[in-house]
Scaffold this motif. Structure first.
Motif, short mmCIF file in Angstrom:
data_model
loop_
_atom_site.label_atom_id
_atom_site.label_comp_id
_atom_site.label_asym_id
_atom_site.label_seq_id
_atom_site.Cartn_x
_atom_site.Cartn_y
_atom_site.Cartn_z
N CYS A 1 0.83 -1.54 0.14
CA CYS A 1 0.16 0.18 0.08
C CYS A 1 1.43 1.53 -0.05
N LEU A 2 1.58 1.34 0.42
CA LEU A 2 2.66 2.09 1.00
C LEU A 2 3.53 2.71 -0.67
N PHE A 3 4.36 1.45 -1.09
CA PHE A 3 4.44 1.85 -2.67
C PHE A 3 3.41 2.23 -3.92
N LEU A 4 2.21 1.66 -3.51
CA LEU A 4 1.68 2.18 -4.36
C LEU A 4 1.38 3.84 -4.54
N THR A 5 1.04 4.16 -2.88
CA THR A 5 0.37 5.39 -2.60
C THR A 5 1.72 6.16 -2.65
N GLY A 6 2.90 5.85 -2.60
CA GLY A 6 4.36 6.35 -3.19
C GLY A 6 3.87 6.97 -4.88
N LEU A 7 4.36 5.56 -5.44
CA LEU A 7 3.64 6.32 -7.02
C LEU A 7 2.88 6.60 -6.88
N MET A 8 1.48 6.88 -6.84
CA MET A 8 0.83 8.32 -6.91
C MET A 8 1.00 9.06 -6.44
N ALA A 9 1.96 9.23 -5.42
CA ALA A 9 2.26 10.66 -4.82
C ALA A 9 3.35 10.86 -6.13
N GLY A 10 4.14 10.28 -6.46
CA GLY A 10 5.43 10.52 -7.74
C GLY A 10 4.77 10.93 -9.20
N SER A 11 3.19 10.32 -8.98
CA SER A 11 2.78 10.96 -10.59
C SER A 11 2.24 12.50 -10.61
N PHE A 12 1.83 12.52 -9.56
CA PHE A 12 1.60 14.28 -8.84
C PHE A 12 2.54 15.28 -9.40
N LEU A 13 3.48 13.99 -8.30
CA LEU A 13 4.71 15.10 -8.47
C LEU A 13 5.16 15.44 -9.69
N ASN A 14 5.12 14.88 -10.59
CA ASN A 14 5.15 15.07 -11.60
C ASN A 14 4.33 16.61 -12.05
N LEU B 1 11.74 5.63 -1.68
CA LEU B 1 11.60 6.27 -0.90
C LEU B 1 10.00 6.08 -0.03
N PHE B 2 9.06 6.05 -0.45
CA PHE B 2 8.21 5.49 0.24
C PHE B 2 8.22 4.53 0.79
N LEU B 3 8.22 4.05 0.30
CA LEU B 3 8.94 2.02 0.31
C LEU B 3 9.81 2.17 1.98
N GLY B 4 10.53 2.92 1.88
CA GLY B 4 12.27 2.66 2.66
C GLY B 4 11.68 3.73 3.98
N SER B 5 11.21 4.69 3.72
CA SER B 5 10.61 5.03 5.06
C SER B 5 10.06 4.19 5.79
N SER B 6 8.95 3.26 5.66
CA SER B 6 8.42 2.54 6.24
C SER B 6 9.06 1.42 7.30
N PHE B 7 10.61 1.21 6.70
CA PHE B 7 11.85 -0.05 7.60
C PHE B 7 12.44 1.49 8.40
N LEU B 8 11.66 3.15 8.36
CA LEU B 8 12.60 4.10 9.16
C LEU B 8 11.86 4.65 10.46
N PHE B 9 10.65 4.42 10.34
CA PHE B 9 9.38 5.22 10.95
C PHE B 9 8.61 4.40 10.99
N SER B 10 8.56 4.21 12.84
CA SER B 10 7.77 3.01 13.24
C SER B 10 6.77 3.77 14.09
N THR B 11 5.89 4.80 13.99
CA THR B 11 4.77 5.11 15.03
C THR B 11 4.11 6.03 12.83
N PRO B 12 2.71 6.21 13.82
CA PRO B 12 2.67 6.86 12.28
C PRO B 12 2.88 8.32 12.06
N ILE B 13 2.27 8.42 13.14
CA ILE B 13 2.53 10.14 13.02
C ILE B 13 3.99 10.58 12.49
N ALA B 14 4.44 9.69 12.78
CA ALA B 14 6.21 9.78 12.63
C ALA B 14 6.58 9.67 11.30
N LEU B 15 6.26 8.81 10.73
CA LEU B 15 5.20 8.27 9.35
C LEU B 15 5.25 9.50 8.11
#
Length: 280
Positions: free
Chosen positions: A20-33, A109-123
């Motif tokens: 889900c985070l990876f797909l969210t990152g893809l959509m965020a990247g599309s809007f980023l373009n 980057l979204f996927l990698g962040s899920s490994f680094l930040f453990s709480t929802p607000i931090a992520l």
């Protein structure tokens, strides 16, 4: 039974979360373009009478060569570019590879962040910071602009975050924003007075204020040194490859340095958690 973070990723629920985070990152990247392409044009058109005819929503996505409207199935992040083999469905014009690369980078980057930040607000905070810094870096690379419409909201988001929670107090965040801006502002005018030329733009001051709001004032010296080293490394590498120096955008250097400082302050590195946590 306790599971280590390494084993958690192999569980079905963990895999679904990462997907889900990876797909969210893809959509965020599309809007980023869209933002990276359209925002500089919008800023240039603000002085013209027809400035309101072009924004992030209008006109709809279309091929810049044949003007053919892009259908929904042709606008699926990453997948559509692969299915179309990097060419427009209508005129077969080349679609730059930077679009799927931006989407994939944001997703990773979204996927990698899920490994680094453990709480929802931090992520969530990290994902917002990553998206803004990536957008600013890409715009600065292509246009040497750091738009206020991105840097100022980023600063206010940092202050708002630390007014609610976070590893930095609101007091330190406020001083970080002020110190970040004034330090580069002072450096700019000192360089201008001594060398009779400008060394950076005002957008760099505002980006530094935003980063100061996110990390506080204490690590700013380290952030400056890291950003300067990144800029120097890039400049030397480009000089060796192209035998020219030229002007370099400092925004990406500040963004990468700021992201690394923020991660060091707030994350639990995945590899360190694997080594320290018991398996069982």
């Amino acid at each position: 039974m306790n599971f280590s973070p390494a084993l958690l990723f192999t569980l079905p629920s963990g895999f679904l979360y990462q997907t889900c985070l990876f797909l969210t990152g893809l959509m965020a990247g599309s809007f980023l373009n869209v933002v990276v392409y359209r925002l500089p044009i919008m800023l240039k058109q603000q002085r013209t009478p027809d400035a309101n005819t072009f924004n992030l929503c209008f006109p709809s996505s279309h091929c810049p060569k044949c003007k053919d409207a892009i259908r929904f199935w042709q606008n699926i992040p990453l997948i559509s570019w692969l299915l179309l083999r990097g060419k427009c469905h209508c005129c077969k014009g080349h679609i730059p590879v930077r679009y799927p690369l931006c989407e994939l980078t944001c997703a990773l980057l979204f996927l990698g962040s899920s490994f680094l930040f453990s709480t929802p607000i931090a992520l969530l905070s990290a994902l917002l910071l990553i998206w803004f810094l990536l957008a600013l870096s890409l715009i600065d690379i292509s246009t040497f602009l750091l738009p206020d419409i991105l840097t100022l909201p980023l600063m206010w988001l940092g202050l708002l975050l630390h007014s609610l929670s976070g590893s930095v107090s609101l007091h330190d965040a406020l001083y970080g924003a002020a110190t970040g801006y004034l330090s580069l502002w002072s450096l700019f005018w000192s360089f201008r007075i001594l060398c009779k030329k400008e060394g950076m733009g005002y957008g760099d001051f505002k980006l530094m204020a935003a980063l100061g709001a996110w990390v506080g004032w204490q690590p700013l010296l380290y952030l400056y040194i890291l950003a300067a080293m990144l800029g120097l490394s890039y400049s030397l590498t480009r000089s060796l490859l192209r035998k020219t120096a030229g002007e370099i955008p400092f925004g990406p250097c500040l963004s990468l340095a700021g992201a690394l400082v923020y991660i060091s302050q707030n994350s639990n590195p995945f590899w360190l958690m694997v080594l320290l946590s018991p398996i069982g």
